[in-house]
Design an enzyme around this catalytic site. Structure first.
Site, PDB file in Angstrom:
ATOM      1  N   GLU A  57     -23.899  -4.937 -10.797  1.00  0.00           N
ATOM      2  CA  GLU A  57     -24.889  -4.627  -9.137  1.00  0.00           C
ATOM      3  C   GLU A  57     -23.961  -3.401  -8.771  1.00  0.00           C
ATOM      4  OE1 GLU A  57     -28.611  -5.135  -7.359  1.00  0.00           O
ATOM      5  OE2 GLU A  57     -27.801  -5.296  -9.818  1.00  0.00           O
ATOM      6  N   ASP A  66       1.481   3.625  -2.676  1.00  0.00           N
ATOM      7  CA  ASP A  66       0.708   5.811  -2.718  1.00  0.00           C
ATOM      8  C   ASP A  66       1.843   6.859  -2.798  1.00  0.00           C
ATOM      9  OD1 ASP A  66      -2.022   5.130  -0.987  1.00  0.00           O
ATOM     10  OD2 ASP A  66      -1.308   4.391   1.477  1.00  0.00           O
ATOM     11  N   GLU A 108     -25.947 -17.743 -10.597  1.00  0.00           N
ATOM     12  CA  GLU A 108     -25.342 -16.456 -10.353  1.00  0.00           C
ATOM     13  C   GLU A 108     -25.871 -16.570  -8.804  1.00  0.00           C
ATOM     14  OE1 GLU A 108     -23.116 -14.181 -13.963  1.00  0.00           O
ATOM     15  OE2 GLU A 108     -25.493 -14.426 -13.269  1.00  0.00           O
ATOM     16  N   LYS A 157     -35.749 -15.615  -5.859  1.00  0.00           N
ATOM     17  CA  LYS A 157     -35.827 -14.725  -4.098  1.00  0.00           C
ATOM     18  C   LYS A 157     -36.012 -15.776  -2.965  1.00  0.00           C
ATOM     19  CE  LYS A 157     -35.661 -10.711  -5.278  1.00  0.00           C
ATOM     20  NZ  LYS A 157     -36.557 -10.028  -5.537  1.00  0.00           N
ATOM     21  N   GLU A 177       3.744   1.992  -1.412  1.00  0.00           N
ATOM     22  CA  GLU A 177       4.707   1.987  -2.465  1.00  0.00           C
ATOM     23  C   GLU A 177       3.668   2.256  -3.337  1.00  0.00           C
ATOM     24  OE1 GLU A 177       7.733  -1.451  -3.702  1.00  0.00           O
ATOM     25  OE2 GLU A 177       5.571  -2.061  -2.529  1.00  0.00           O
ATOM     26  N   ASP A 201       0.518  -0.808   0.225  1.00  0.00           N
ATOM     27  CA  ASP A 201      -0.475  -0.055   0.068  1.00  0.00           C
ATOM     28  C   ASP A 201       0.894   1.512  -0.019  1.00  0.00           C
ATOM     29  OD1 ASP A 201      -2.546  -1.784  -0.002  1.00  0.00           O
ATOM     30  OD2 ASP A 201      -2.634  -1.204   2.127  1.00  0.00           O
ATOM     31  N   ARG A 218     -30.481   2.137 -13.727  1.00  0.00           N
ATOM     32  CA  ARG A 218     -31.216   1.536 -14.566  1.00  0.00           C
ATOM     33  C   ARG A 218     -32.363   2.712 -14.519  1.00  0.00           C
ATOM     34  NH1 ARG A 218     -35.901  -0.997 -13.982  1.00  0.00           N
ATOM     35  NH2 ARG A 218     -36.862  -2.732 -15.338  1.00  0.00           N
ATOM     36  N   LYS A 220     -27.393 -13.227  -6.764  1.00  0.00           N
ATOM     37  CA  LYS A 220     -28.254 -12.065  -6.982  1.00  0.00           C
ATOM     38  C   LYS A 220     -28.041 -11.036  -5.711  1.00  0.00           C
ATOM     39  CE  LYS A 220     -32.998 -10.493  -8.752  1.00  0.00           C
ATOM     40  NZ  LYS A 220     -32.331  -8.634  -7.100  1.00  0.00           N
ATOM     41  N   CYS A 267     -34.894  14.478  24.711  1.00  0.00           N
ATOM     42  CA  CYS A 267     -33.912  15.193  25.454  1.00  0.00           C
ATOM     43  C   CYS A 267     -33.077  16.419  25.208  1.00  0.00           C
ATOM     44  CB  CYS A 267     -32.788  14.238  26.617  1.00  0.00           C
ATOM     45  SG  CYS A 267     -32.885  14.703  27.879  1.00  0.00           S
TER      46      CYS A 267
END
Length: 669
Positions: A170, A35, A111, A312, A33, A31, A134, A113, A424
Site C-alpha cells: 500500500e 546531501d 496486520e 473494517k 553528509e 542529512d 491495482r 489495513k 467576492c
C-alpha cells in the site's frame, strides 16, 4: 578511482544510507553528509551520461513528465479481500478456516489495513523495473516513474533475493505529509484533499514525477509473489525486510502472530480504540492464515482468497448540533462555508467545526439551523457532516441559506459558470483577500520577503496602508515607522528585503501573482515557455492549452486573470517597481532553437526527459505537450508512443533521435 567506479561506489553508499534511514530507522550519517554525497553523484552522472541508471539514488527526486499511464496486465490477479464489520462474521471466517483444516494448528497473522493505494512492484535481478496500480485487479496503470520517488521503496534489493520478485503493498500518505500538502493547496487557493487516501491516489497520477517526490508518500508491503521461497506469511515479511523493505513489525504492535482467534480479536479491539494515535490512516485490519501450505489448501474464490479477511473499523462518528454556519474568504475571493458545532469528542480530539465546502453541499444535506448532525472523521483529517438526524429537527427550524454578500465587505457574491464556489469580486477592498494575496506574495517560494511576516501584512492592511502587493514598494519611511515595534533596524531590514526581491526570477514573480491554479511548477513551465510577461499576456486559449503542463482549467484561469483591468494595472505597477518580467538567460544559453517548438517523448540515454526539455528552453526553443502542424520537431526516445509518431509523420513533423537532437543544438554530451 575512475569516475565510473566512484559512481558505482556512491550509489551503493547512498542506497545503504537510505535503507538505514527509512527502513531500519538507524541513520548513520547526517542529512548534510547525505546531501553532499548525493550532489557529488549528481555531478558525476551529469558528466558521464552513459552511466545513467533509472534506479540511481538521484532518481528519487523525479523529473520525468508522463502524459499517459500505460495499462499493464498483472502476472497474477490482484484480488480484493472479503470484508466484515462484525465479530460474528469474523467468527464465521475462523470457523470456515478451522473446519477446512481439521486436526491442524492454525496460526493467524494480523496486520493494520493501511488506507492508501494498492500497487504491485516488480524486481528483475534485484532492480525495480515496474510499478503498477491495482486497477480492476486484472490490469492497472504503469506508475513506475512516480513510484521511484518514494523513499521507502528500495530501488535495488540486497541479499539472497530471487531472480524475479513481485511485491504488493500500500502506498499511503502519513498525516504530516497530508497536512503539509493541504496547507500548500490552501495557500494557492486550491481545493483541499478530503483525506490522505485521495491525496495518495492523486499524487501517484501526477504527470510530473518531481512533484510526486515532494509529497512524502510512504509504502508498506503486505504480500509477495513467490511462495516457494518461504513457508509462512510471517517469514515472507522477514525476507522482505532482509531485502530492504520497511515491514510491519511485532515490536511496534502493527503486526501480531496469533495462535488463537481470541488473540486476533484482541489485536482488532486495541487498534479500533487506538487508531487515532497512529501517524497514518487505517480503515481496519487484515487477518491472514500464516502457513503458506494451509493457504494453498484453502484456495480462493473468483474474487478473494479464502485464507484472509479484512475487518473494517466503523467510521469515527459522533452526534453534535449545528450551531451556525460561518463563511471564510480566501485570497482569490473564494467563499468557504464552515459549520460551527457544539463541541464533541471524536477520535481523541474535540471537534468544533466541519467543512461544508460550498452551497451545493449545504443544499444536498438540507441543513437547518439547530440540526442534530452526525460528524465523521474516519480517514478524514477535516471532519465532515455526513447526515442530518431529521427525527430530531425542531418543527420551526430555519433552512441554512447561502450568503448573498461577502461576510467581510458586504459586496454581492458571484458564482462563475461551471464552478461550485461563490466569490467576492471586491479584489482591492476585501480585507481577507488583501491579506491572503500579500501573505502568498511574500512567501519563501514566491518573493521570499524575509522579515515581513503575516503579522506585518495584517497590520499594513488594518492601517489601510497596503491594498495590493505593489503598494509594499511605495511605502514611505513614516508609514513603516507607524507600525508597532518597527524601529530603524526593522525598517532597514524591510527595505533591504524589498530591494532584494527585485532580483527574484520571473517564474517566481509569476507564481507570486497568485493566479488561480497556477502553482510553483506551472509558473516555472509557463515562464520558460513564453520567456516574458508580455508574451504570456498575449497568448490565446489555444496557445495556452498547447503549452507543457497547461490544460484547459489553468488556461481559463490565466485568461481571466489577464482580462481583469485590476490585475493588468497591478502587473504594470510591479514592473514599475523593478520586478523581473522576463526570463534571464542562463549560462550556456543560446538562441539556436529560437522560434522552434518541440514535443519530447520516450526514454533517453544521455538525458532525463526533463533535462531535454530544459536544454530546449536553454537554447531558446519551446516545449509543448502534443503534436500539431505548428510543431517544429518531435524528439523521440525509446518507447515513444506509436500514435504520437504516426501523427507526426502524417503532419510532416520531423522526428529526431537523441543523436540528431544533440547535433541540432551543436552540443555533444
Amino acid at each position: 578511482m575512475t569516475p565510473s567506479e566512484r559512481i558505482v561506489q556512491l550509489r551503493a553508499e547512498l542506497h545503504a544510507h537510505n535503507r538505514k534511514y527509512y527502513t531500519e530507522d538507524t541513520p548513520t550519517v547526517s542529512d548534510t553528509e547525505f546531501d553532499f554525497l548525493l550532489k557529488e553523484l549528481e555531478a558525476l552522472e551529469a558528466d558521464n551520461p552513459e552511466m545513467f541508471d533509472p534506479n540511481s539514488p538521484t532518481q528519487r527526486v523525479g523529473g520525468e513528465v508522463t502524459k499517459r499511464f500505460a495499462s499493464v496486465t498483472h502476472s497474477a490477479p490482484m484480488q480484493s479481500l472479503a470484508n466484515t464489520y462484525s465479530h460474528e462474521e469474523l467468527d464465521a471466517f475462523f470457523d470456515r478456516v478451522e473446519e477446512a483444516l481439521p486436526q491442524e494448528l492454525v496460526q493467524y497473522v494480523c496486520e493494520l489495513k493501511y488506507d492508501g493505494v494498492a500497487v504491485n512492484l516488480r524486481y528483475d535481478a534485484g532492480k525495480l523495473t515496474q510499478a503498477v496500480t491495482r486497477g480492476d485487479g486484472t490490469q492497472g496503470d504503469d506508475i513506475t516513474v512516480n513510484v521511484r520517488t518514494i523513499a521507502t521503496i528500495p530501488l535495488l534489493l540486497r541479499g539472497d533475493f530471487p531472480p524475479v520478485l513481485e511485491v504488493r503493498g500500500e502506498v499511503f500518505l502519513p498525516f504530516a505529509s497530508f497536512e503539509a500538502i493541504n496547507e500548500d493547496r490552501a495557500a494557492q487557493d486550491l481545493d483541499l484533499f478530503m483525506n490522505p487516501r485521495n491525496a495518495a491516489s492523486g499524487s501517484l497520477k501526477l504527470q510530473d514525477s518531481s512533484e510526486v517526490a515532494k509529497r512524502g508518500l510512504d509504502f508498506m508491503p503486505y504480500f509477495a509473489l513467490g511462495a516457494s521461497a518461504w513457508n509462512s506469511h510471517r517469514e515472507s515479511l522477514e525476507k522482505l525486510k532482509a531485502w530492504g523493505f520497511k515491514v510491519p513489525l511485532q515490536r511496534t504492535g502493527f503486526l501480531a502472530v496469533c495462535d488463537h482467534r481470541v488473540e486476533a480479536r484482541a489485536f482488532l479491539t486495541r487498534w479500533e480504540i487506538e487508531r487515532d494515535t497512529l501517524p497514518f490512516a487505517i480503515d481496519g485490519a487484515v487477518i491472514k492464515v500464516n502457513w503458506v501450505a494451509q493457504q494453498r489448501r484453502l484456495g480462493s474464490t473468483a474474487k478473494a482468497p479464502r485464507w484472509a479477511i479484512a475487518y473494517k473499523f466503523k467510521a469515527l462518528a459522533a452526534e453534535s448540533v449545528l450551531e451556525k454556519v460561518m463563511y471564510q474568504v480566501g485570497r482569490t475571493g473564494a467563499i468557504t462555508p464552515v459549520a460551527q458545532l457544539t463541541p464533541v469528542l471524536l477520535a481523541g480530539t474535540v471537534v468544533k467545526r466541519a467543512s461544508l465546502h460550498n452551497q451545493d453541499i449545504i443544499q444536498k444535506l438540507d441543513l437547518h439551523e439547530g440540526d442534530t448532525v452526525m460528524v465523521e472523521k474516519g480517514g478524514e483529517i477535516i471532519p465532515k457532516i455526513t447526515t442530518v438526524l431529521l427525527e430530531k429537527r425542531g418543527a420551526h427550524a430555519v433552512p441554512v441559506l447561502f450568503l448573498l454578500n461577502c461576510p467581510e465587505c458586504q459586496t454581492p457574491l458571484v458564482r462563475k459558470e461551471g464552478e461550485a464556489q461563490h466569490y467576492c469580486p471586491n479584489v482591492l477592498g476585501c480585507p481577507p483577500q488583501i491579506s491572503g494575496r500579500l501573505i502568498h506574495f511574500i512567501g519563501r517560494r514566491a518573493m521570499d520577503l524575509d522579515g515581513l511576516g503575516s503579522e506585518t501584512m495584517a497590520l499594513l492592511v488594518e492601517k489601510g496602508l497596503v491594498h495590493r502587493p505593489s503598494d509594499l514598494y511605495n511605502l514611505s519611511m513614516d508609514e513603516w515607522a507607524s507600525l508597532p515595534n518597527f524601529k530603524e533596524k526593522s525598517i532597514a531590514n524591510a527595505l533591504s528585503a524589498l530591494q532584494r526581491s527585485k532580483t527574484v526570477p520571473f517564474e517566481r514573480v509569476l507564481f507570486a501573482l497568485g493566479i488561480r491554479h497556477v502553482g510553483e511548477t506551472v509558473a516555472k513551465k509557463m515562464a520558460r515557455h513564453w520567456g516574458s510577461m508580455e508574451a504570456l499576456m498575449q497568448a490565446d486559449r489555444t496557445a495556452l492549452i498547447e503549452a507543457d503542463e497547461v490544460g484547459e482549467v489553468i488556461a481559463e484561469a490565466v485568461l481571466r486573470f489577464f482580462q481583469d483591468p485590476l490585475q493588468l494595472e497591478e502587473i504594470h505597477r510591479l514592473r514599475q517597481a523593478g520586478l523581473q518580467m522576463t526570463v534571464v538567460r542562463q549560462e550556456g544559453a543560446s538562441r539556436t532553437l529560437e522560434g522552434m517548438t518541440f514535443v519530447v517523448s520516450g526514454v533517453f540515454v544521455g538525458y532525463s526527459r526533463d533535462a531535454i526539455k530544459e536544454s530546449i528552453e536553454l537554447h531558446g526553443g519551446r516545449n509543448v505537450g502534443s503534436v500539431s502542424a505548428k510543431v517544429s520537431y518531435v524528439v523521440a526516445g525509446e518507447g515513444m508512443g506509436p500514435s504520437k509518431k504516426a501523427k507526426a509523420e502524417a503532419m510532416g513533423v520531423k522526428v529526431l533521435n537523441e543523436e540528431e537532437f544533440n547535433r541540432l543544438i551543436a552540443m555533444e554530451r
